[in-house]
Write an enzyme that holds these catalytic residues in place. Structure first.
Site, PDB file in Angstrom:
ATOM      1  N   LYS A  14       0.827  -1.206   0.000  1.00 49.67           N
ATOM      2  CA  LYS A  14       0.000   0.000   0.000  1.00 49.67           C
ATOM      3  C   LYS A  14       0.867   1.265   0.000  1.00 49.67           C
ATOM      4  CE  LYS A  14      -2.183  -1.135   3.822  1.00 49.67           C
ATOM      5  NZ  LYS A  14      -1.542  -2.421   4.143  1.00 49.67           N
ATOM      6  N   ARG A  89     -10.326   0.474   8.360  1.00 48.76           N
ATOM      7  CA  ARG A  89      -9.789  -0.850   8.633  1.00 48.76           C
ATOM      8  C   ARG A  89     -10.782  -1.729   9.367  1.00 48.76           C
ATOM      9  NH1 ARG A  89      -4.067   0.167   8.603  1.00 48.76           N
ATOM     10  NH2 ARG A  89      -2.838  -1.563   9.241  1.00 48.76           N
ATOM     11  N   ARG A 128      11.596  -5.582   5.221  1.00 50.17           N
ATOM     12  CA  ARG A 128      11.367  -4.165   4.888  1.00 50.17           C
ATOM     13  C   ARG A 128      12.329  -3.245   5.636  1.00 50.17           C
ATOM     14  NH1 ARG A 128       5.531  -1.539   5.484  1.00 50.17           N
ATOM     15  NH2 ARG A 128       5.653  -2.497   7.550  1.00 50.17           N
ATOM     16  N   ARG A 161      10.946  -1.029  11.062  1.00 52.06           N
ATOM     17  CA  ARG A 161       9.827  -0.580  11.887  1.00 52.06           C
ATOM     18  C   ARG A 161       9.707  -1.473  13.110  1.00 52.06           C
ATOM     19  NH1 ARG A 161       4.511   0.511   8.242  1.00 52.06           N
ATOM     20  NH2 ARG A 161       3.547  -0.825   9.813  1.00 52.06           N
ATOM     21  N   ARG A 172      -0.508  -9.070  13.208  1.00 52.11           N
ATOM     22  CA  ARG A 172      -1.105  -8.066  12.311  1.00 52.11           C
ATOM     23  C   ARG A 172      -1.894  -8.742  11.189  1.00 52.11           C
ATOM     24  NH1 ARG A 172       4.170  -5.087  10.833  1.00 52.11           N
ATOM     25  NH2 ARG A 172       2.942  -4.054   9.213  1.00 52.11           N
TER      26      ARG A 172
HETATM   27  P1  AP5 Z   1       4.738  -1.565   1.894  1.00 52.11           P
HETATM   28  O1  AP5 Z   1       4.362  -0.793   0.691  1.00 52.11           O
HETATM   29  O2  AP5 Z   1       5.494  -0.879   2.963  1.00 52.11           O
HETATM   30  O3  AP5 Z   1       3.436  -2.314   2.489  1.00 52.11           O
HETATM   31  P2  AP5 Z   1       2.123  -1.759   3.199  1.00 52.11           P
HETATM   32  O4  AP5 Z   1       0.956  -2.411   2.524  1.00 52.11           O
HETATM   33  O5  AP5 Z   1       2.135  -0.278   3.264  1.00 52.11           O
HETATM   34  O6  AP5 Z   1       2.296  -2.447   4.626  1.00 52.11           O
HETATM   35  P3  AP5 Z   1       2.215  -1.824   6.085  1.00 52.11           P
HETATM   36  O7  AP5 Z   1       2.992  -2.743   6.973  1.00 52.11           O
HETATM   37  O8  AP5 Z   1       2.556  -0.394   6.092  1.00 52.11           O
HETATM   38  O9  AP5 Z   1       0.703  -2.014   6.357  1.00 52.11           O
HETATM   39  P4  AP5 Z   1       0.029  -1.984   7.714  1.00 52.11           P
HETATM   40  O10 AP5 Z   1      -1.375  -1.885   7.280  1.00 52.11           O
HETATM   41  O11 AP5 Z   1       0.343  -3.130   8.596  1.00 52.11           O
HETATM   42  O12 AP5 Z   1       0.667  -0.745   8.483  1.00 52.11           O
HETATM   43  P5  AP5 Z   1       0.118   0.695   8.825  1.00 52.11           P
HETATM   44  O13 AP5 Z   1       1.254   1.593   8.880  1.00 52.11           O
HETATM   45  O14 AP5 Z   1      -1.020   1.030   7.959  1.00 52.11           O
HETATM   46  O15 AP5 Z   1       5.543  -2.855   1.394  1.00 52.11           O
HETATM   47  C1  AP5 Z   1       5.977  -3.863   2.297  1.00 52.11           C
HETATM   48  C2  AP5 Z   1       7.311  -4.448   1.848  1.00 52.11           C
HETATM   49  O16 AP5 Z   1       7.164  -5.116   0.586  1.00 52.11           O
HETATM   50  C3  AP5 Z   1       8.398  -3.394   1.617  1.00 52.11           C
HETATM   51  O17 AP5 Z   1       9.611  -3.925   2.006  1.00 52.11           O
HETATM   52  C4  AP5 Z   1       8.352  -3.160   0.102  1.00 52.11           C
HETATM   53  O18 AP5 Z   1       9.593  -2.725  -0.400  1.00 52.11           O
HETATM   54  C5  AP5 Z   1       7.986  -4.541  -0.423  1.00 52.11           C
HETATM   55  N1  AP5 Z   1       7.189  -4.500  -1.660  1.00 52.11           N
HETATM   56  C6  AP5 Z   1       6.208  -3.612  -1.983  1.00 52.11           C
HETATM   57  N2  AP5 Z   1       5.670  -3.887  -3.179  1.00 52.11           N
HETATM   58  C7  AP5 Z   1       6.310  -4.996  -3.633  1.00 52.11           C
HETATM   59  C8  AP5 Z   1       6.183  -5.797  -4.821  1.00 52.11           C
HETATM   60  N3  AP5 Z   1       5.264  -5.503  -5.770  1.00 52.11           N
HETATM   61  N4  AP5 Z   1       6.989  -6.861  -4.960  1.00 52.11           N
HETATM   62  C9  AP5 Z   1       7.894  -7.182  -3.997  1.00 52.11           C
HETATM   63  N5  AP5 Z   1       8.072  -6.472  -2.862  1.00 52.11           N
HETATM   64  C10 AP5 Z   1       7.272  -5.395  -2.666  1.00 52.11           C
HETATM   65  O19 AP5 Z   1      -0.453   0.474  10.286  1.00 52.11           O
HETATM   66  C11 AP5 Z   1       0.400   0.201  11.368  1.00 52.11           C
HETATM   67  C12 AP5 Z   1      -0.396   0.086  12.663  1.00 52.11           C
HETATM   68  O20 AP5 Z   1      -1.061   1.345  12.937  1.00 52.11           O
HETATM   69  C13 AP5 Z   1      -1.527  -0.953  12.667  1.00 52.11           C
HETATM   70  O21 AP5 Z   1      -1.049  -2.225  13.001  1.00 52.11           O
HETATM   71  C14 AP5 Z   1      -2.457  -0.367  13.728  1.00 52.11           C
HETATM   72  O22 AP5 Z   1      -1.993  -0.636  15.012  1.00 52.11           O
HETATM   73  C15 AP5 Z   1      -2.347   1.148  13.501  1.00 52.11           C
HETATM   74  N6  AP5 Z   1      -3.370   1.644  12.564  1.00 52.11           N
HETATM   75  C16 AP5 Z   1      -3.140   2.279  11.369  1.00 52.11           C
HETATM   76  N7  AP5 Z   1      -4.290   2.580  10.757  1.00 52.11           N
HETATM   77  C17 AP5 Z   1      -5.282   2.142  11.578  1.00 52.11           C
HETATM   78  C18 AP5 Z   1      -6.709   2.139  11.492  1.00 52.11           C
HETATM   79  N8  AP5 Z   1      -7.353   2.650  10.424  1.00 52.11           N
HETATM   80  N9  AP5 Z   1      -7.401   1.602  12.509  1.00 52.11           N
HETATM   81  C19 AP5 Z   1      -6.792   1.095  13.603  1.00 52.11           C
HETATM   82  N10 AP5 Z   1      -5.436   1.050  13.751  1.00 52.11           N
HETATM   83  C20 AP5 Z   1      -4.706   1.564  12.739  1.00 52.11           C
HETATM   84 MG    MG Z   2       2.240   1.155   4.831  1.00 51.67          MG
END
Ligand code: AP5
Ligand code: MG
Ligand code: ZN
Length: 215
Positions: A14, A89, A128, A161, A172
């Protein structure tokens, strides 16, 4: 005008795709996870509260997230659209978002559901590296920076992270399946969901997204 949501499990790509989408479509990237991490870095009360949940891989309570997201959506730069990443979410968050938008005469145009298999998610997240300064995302094998440990974009330091260890990642993914996956059906019913295969490589995934959003 483009009001869109990036849906998908942790590690689906994402954040990686968001960086490319906002560059092409000139809309702001709103990641609730990034907002929380910024608050943690700055030692705010919100950051302290959010960190308790994030470190365990649990969701931050709905009402707190909704307040943060809707406040952000009221900013001027969202008038011509926005890209939501990681929000909503839960079905409750989605309902609150819909009623907030409706109140402002707006609605979501497209929801992009990026899917990737579970085993691959674990590999992606434990490998990552993110830029401490600008948040850009890399992978030690899949998407390495030009110079090890250094961000291509801004020269900042690359770090892991806090929630990218195997144990927290596993939780997660479980939390995603239990609480976020129901949103796929929610938006399917609303008629604006597009499925995107997230396992085809960075540029192919982006090409599919552009096809879905239109040039
Ligand atoms: P990356 O693009 O970083 O993945 P991502 O989908 O953004 O994953 P996140 O870990 O950021 O998602 P998340 O939903 O767990 O975290 P968030 O910060 O939202 O890519 C991942 C890896 O793959 C990288 O190394 C990249 O280089 C590689 N990659 C990418 N594309 C690729 C491809 N095509 N091929 C190969 N490799 C690839 O949330 C964190 C925390 O915040 C949650 O756990 C929760 O506690 C809280 N939170 C956030 N939003 C909410 C909400 N709405 N409600 C409640 N809690 C929330
Ligand atoms: Mg992300
Ligand atoms: Zn950087």
């Amino acid at each position: 005008m483009l009001r869109t949501i990036l849906l998908g499990p942790p590690g689906a790509g994402k954040g990686t795709q968001a960086a490319k989408i906002v560059e092409k479509y000139h809309i702001p990237h709103i990641s609730t996870g990034d907002i929380f991490r910024e608050n943690i870095k700055n030692g705010t009360e919100l950051g302290k509260k959010a960190k308790e949940y994030m470190d365990k891989g649990e969701l931050v309570p709905d009402d707190l997230v909704i307040e943060i997201a809707t406040t952000r959506l009221l900013a001027d730069d969202c008038k011509n659209g926005f890209l939501l990443d990681g929000f909503p979410r839960t079905v409750y968050q989605a309902e609150k978002l819909d009623s907030f938008l409706e109140k402002h005469g707006a609605k979501i145009d497209k929801v992009l559901d990026i899917s990737v298999e579970k085993e691959e998610l674990m590999t992606r997240l434990t490998g990552r590296r993110v830029c401490k300064a600008c948040g850009a995302s890399y992978h030690v094998v899949n998407i390495p920076p030009k110079k090890e440990g250094i961000c291509d974009v801004c020269g900042g330091q690359l770090i892991q992270r806090d929630d990218d260890n195997a144990e927290t990642v596993a939780n997660r993914i479980e939390v995603y399946e239990a609480q976020t996956m129901p949103l796929i059906e929610y938006y399917e019913k609303a008629g604006n969901l597009v499925h995107i295969d997230g396992a085809t490589g960075l540029e192919n995934v982006f090409a599919d997204i552009v096809k879905a959003l239109g040039e």
